[in-house]
Motif scaffolding. Structure first.
Motif, PDB file in Angstrom:
ATOM      1  N   ASP A  99       5.921  -3.832   1.672  1.00 13.38           N
ATOM      2  CA  ASP A  99       6.560  -2.999   0.649  1.00 13.38           C
ATOM      3  C   ASP A  99       6.347  -1.529   1.009  1.00 13.38           C
ATOM      4  O   ASP A  99       5.350  -0.911   0.612  1.00 13.38           O
ATOM      5  N   PHE A 100       7.277  -0.955   1.777  1.00 10.06           N
ATOM      6  CA  PHE A 100       7.129   0.422   2.232  1.00 10.06           C
ATOM      7  C   PHE A 100       7.215   1.415   1.073  1.00 10.06           C
ATOM      8  O   PHE A 100       6.607   2.488   1.133  1.00 10.06           O
ATOM      9  N   GLU A 101       7.944   1.066   0.031  1.00  6.07           N
ATOM     10  CA  GLU A 101       8.011   1.954  -1.134  1.00  6.07           C
ATOM     11  C   GLU A 101       6.650   2.044  -1.818  1.00  6.07           C
ATOM     12  O   GLU A 101       6.205   3.129  -2.203  1.00  6.07           O
ATOM     13  N   GLN A 102       5.962   0.910  -1.927  1.00  6.72           N
ATOM     14  CA  GLN A 102       4.627   0.924  -2.509  1.00  6.72           C
ATOM     15  C   GLN A 102       3.659   1.717  -1.637  1.00  6.72           C
ATOM     16  O   GLN A 102       2.821   2.472  -2.141  1.00  6.72           O
ATOM     17  N   LEU A 103       3.800   1.579  -0.321  1.00  2.00           N
ATOM     18  CA  LEU A 103       2.922   2.315   0.590  1.00  2.00           C
ATOM     19  C   LEU A 103       3.192   3.819   0.515  1.00  2.00           C
ATOM     20  O   LEU A 103       2.275   4.631   0.620  1.00  2.00           O
ATOM     21  N   GLN A 104       4.454   4.191   0.337  1.00  3.20           N
ATOM     22  CA  GLN A 104       4.806   5.600   0.217  1.00  3.20           C
ATOM     23  C   GLN A 104       4.143   6.224  -1.001  1.00  3.20           C
ATOM     24  O   GLN A 104       3.740   7.394  -0.979  1.00  3.20           O
ATOM     25  N   ASN A 105       4.011   5.460  -2.054  1.00  4.21           N
ATOM     26  CA  ASN A 105       3.419   5.967  -3.295  1.00  4.21           C
ATOM     27  C   ASN A 105       1.899   5.887  -3.304  1.00  4.21           C
ATOM     28  O   ASN A 105       1.255   6.420  -4.209  1.00  4.21           O
ATOM     29  N   ALA A 106       1.322   5.212  -2.324  1.00  9.73           N
ATOM     30  CA  ALA A 106      -0.140   5.088  -2.240  1.00  9.73           C
ATOM     31  C   ALA A 106      -0.732   6.304  -1.538  1.00  9.73           C
ATOM     32  O   ALA A 106      -0.053   7.009  -0.785  1.00  9.73           O
ATOM     33  N   SER A 107      -1.996   6.554  -1.806  1.00  6.66           N
ATOM     34  CA  SER A 107      -2.701   7.618  -1.079  1.00  6.66           C
ATOM     35  C   SER A 107      -2.803   7.219   0.387  1.00  6.66           C
ATOM     36  O   SER A 107      -3.131   6.063   0.696  1.00  6.66           O
ATOM     37  N   PRO A 108      -2.518   8.129   1.314  1.00  8.82           N
ATOM     38  CA  PRO A 108      -2.580   7.760   2.735  1.00  8.82           C
ATOM     39  C   PRO A 108      -3.997   7.428   3.166  1.00  8.82           C
ATOM     40  O   PRO A 108      -4.966   8.017   2.674  1.00  8.82           O
ATOM     41  N   LYS A 109      -4.124   6.463   4.060  1.00  8.14           N
ATOM     42  CA  LYS A 109      -5.426   6.135   4.635  1.00  8.14           C
ATOM     43  C   LYS A 109      -5.222   5.851   6.112  1.00  8.14           C
ATOM     44  O   LYS A 109      -4.119   5.533   6.558  1.00  8.14           O
ATOM     45  N   TRP A 110      -6.289   5.994   6.871  1.00  8.11           N
ATOM     46  CA  TRP A 110      -6.191   5.742   8.307  1.00  8.11           C
ATOM     47  C   TRP A 110      -5.979   4.254   8.564  1.00  8.11           C
ATOM     48  O   TRP A 110      -6.658   3.406   7.995  1.00  8.11           O
ATOM     49  N   TYR A 111      -5.047   3.971   9.450  1.00  8.64           N
ATOM     50  CA  TYR A 111      -4.840   2.626   9.981  1.00  8.64           C
ATOM     51  C   TYR A 111      -4.997   2.743  11.487  1.00  8.64           C
ATOM     52  O   TYR A 111      -4.357   3.581  12.120  1.00  8.64           O
ATOM     53  N   ILE A 112      -5.857   1.885  12.068  1.00 10.66           N
ATOM     54  CA  ILE A 112      -6.100   1.947  13.504  1.00 10.66           C
ATOM     55  C   ILE A 112      -5.887   0.579  14.139  1.00 10.66           C
ATOM     56  O   ILE A 112      -6.330  -0.448  13.629  1.00 10.66           O
ATOM     57  N   GLY A 113      -5.166   0.581  15.250  1.00 14.58           N
ATOM     58  CA  GLY A 113      -4.885  -0.616  16.027  1.00 14.58           C
ATOM     59  C   GLY A 113      -3.933  -0.240  17.151  1.00 14.58           C
ATOM     60  O   GLY A 113      -3.414   0.874  17.192  1.00 14.58           O
ATOM     61  N   TYR A 114      -3.702  -1.165  18.067  1.00  9.44           N
ATOM     62  CA  TYR A 114      -2.778  -0.859  19.173  1.00  9.44           C
ATOM     63  C   TYR A 114      -1.987  -2.111  19.527  1.00  9.44           C
ATOM     64  O   TYR A 114      -2.047  -3.133  18.833  1.00  9.44           O
TER      65      TYR A 114
END
Length: 365
Positions: A99-114
């Motif tokens: 749900d990208f809309e929900q993520l847009q409204n959430a406070s940003p946090k670091w996501y790490i992976g490759y």
């Protein structure tokens, strides 16, 4: 660009498995070791439901469950950063359930992976205008001892540094296996970078005479210091070309938004052979992704040293990219042949390379 807050002692680190989980060796033992290290450093842990799952095809669980886990844990206030449990093959299949809309409204946090996590690190940046970290997955933090590349990733996640430099040697053959899950990187190969810069109206150097001639300008190798600045964007080409042209392709808008900064593309590959690398670059080029490019950073491909019909990893890139008249830096510490420099996707990068020494400063602007 939205930049998350750096984690601090007593914060909670969340773990998710939108690609493979840590259900088999050596990943399970390495992940357990990493978790002990994080706890010893003073952090709490928050495990997603798929971290130890292995019932999916190319991913830890079903696409629906993986997409739901990623959405929930990114939007959750229970954790302050997310580290992926691993790479894999079919993380693209979960995107319809994120749900990208929900993520847009959430406070940003670091996501790490490759690797397969390009499906999220790249989209966080291009769709949500949120910085991410293209860096090691959770089990890598379990190695004994930490390689400087792992320390760099941790120091970026905690805000203790915003610059990285090359590591002098790399690993061709790993010692990590089921019997040695905590083995560190086996760096036996000397670092040898290849830097190509456009040189108008000059002949090729003798050592680069395999490159095709260009009428407007030519490419030759240089050992002079090269400096580039621009916004860092990229990931694993295997995943990037799969996203290209889909409803998740927001690159054109991203390019326009940051046209004044220009883009530094960092690219590497896993399953692609030399011909596939050429085709991937051709596809990104013809989709207009390289508009406003300031330079290209290529990691060592997993098919390092492969030649097919006279095409090698250098010609596969330079033949197509010469027209952009920007530096092309190759065999860098990025990607699947470790060590790899952790990079903040979306940050303003300042690149300096001379010979086999490279420095990258990342500005959060």
């Amino acid at each position: 660009m939205r930049y998350p807050k750096f984690i601090k002692e007593k914060d909670t680190i969340g773990f998710v498995a939108p690609s493979f989980g840590c259900n088999i060796e050596p990943y399970r033992s390495a992940f357990d070791s990493a978790c002990r290290k994080f706890q010893k450093l003073g952090y709490q842990l928050d495990f997603g439901p798929n971290c130890f799952a292995g019932e999916g095809i190319g991913i830890s669980s079903t696409p629906e469950k993986c997409g739901r886990e990623l959405t929930e844990y990114y939007a959750s206030s229970r954790n302050q950063a997310l580290i992926s449990c691993g790479g894999g093959e079919l993380m693209c299949s979960i995107l319809d359930y994120v749900d990208f809309e929900q993520l847009q409204n959430a406070s940003p946090k670091w996501y790490i992976g490759y690797s397969d996590n390009t499906n999220f690190t790249f989209l966080l940046t291009t769709i949500l205008d949120t910085a991410s970290i293209y860096g090691p997955c959770a089990p890598a933090f379990g190695m004994e001892p930490w390689h400087p590349a792992i320390s760099d990733a941790w120091n970026i996640l905690t805000g203790n540094k915003l610059s990285v430099k090359s590591y002098n040697s790399w690993e061709r053959v790993s010692l990590k296996d089921e019997s040695h899950p905590l083995a560190p990187y086996h760096t036996t190969e000397p670092e040898i970078f290849h830097t190509f810069v456009p040189v108008p109206n000059k002949a090729f150097s003798a050592e680069m005479n395999s490159l095709p001639q260009k009428k407007e300008f030519e490419i030759m190798e240089t050992r002079q210091e090269i400096k580039i600045s621009g916004r860092l964007l990229g990931g694993c080409m295997d995943c990037l070309v799969n996203l290209l042209g889909t409803r998740y392709d927001f690159v054109a808008g991203f390019n326009e938004k940051y046209r004044e900064d220009g883009i530094i593309w960092f690219l590497e590959s896993c399953d692609l052979n030399i011909m596939s690398i050429y085709r991937a670059i051709w596809q990104m080029q013809h989709a207009g992704w390289f508009q406003y490019v300031k330079g290209f950073l290529f990691g060592r491909p997993l098919c390092f040293g492969q030649t097919m019909f006279g095409l090698d990893q250098y010609r596969a890139a330079t033949e197509l990219l010469a027209q952009y008249n920007v530096p092309i830096l190759m065999d860098l510490d990025i990607g699947h042949l470790p060590p790899a420099m952790p990079l903040i996707c979306g940050s303003l990068g300042e690149i300096s390379i001379c010979g086999n020494q490279m420095n990258i400063k990342m500005r959060m602007e």
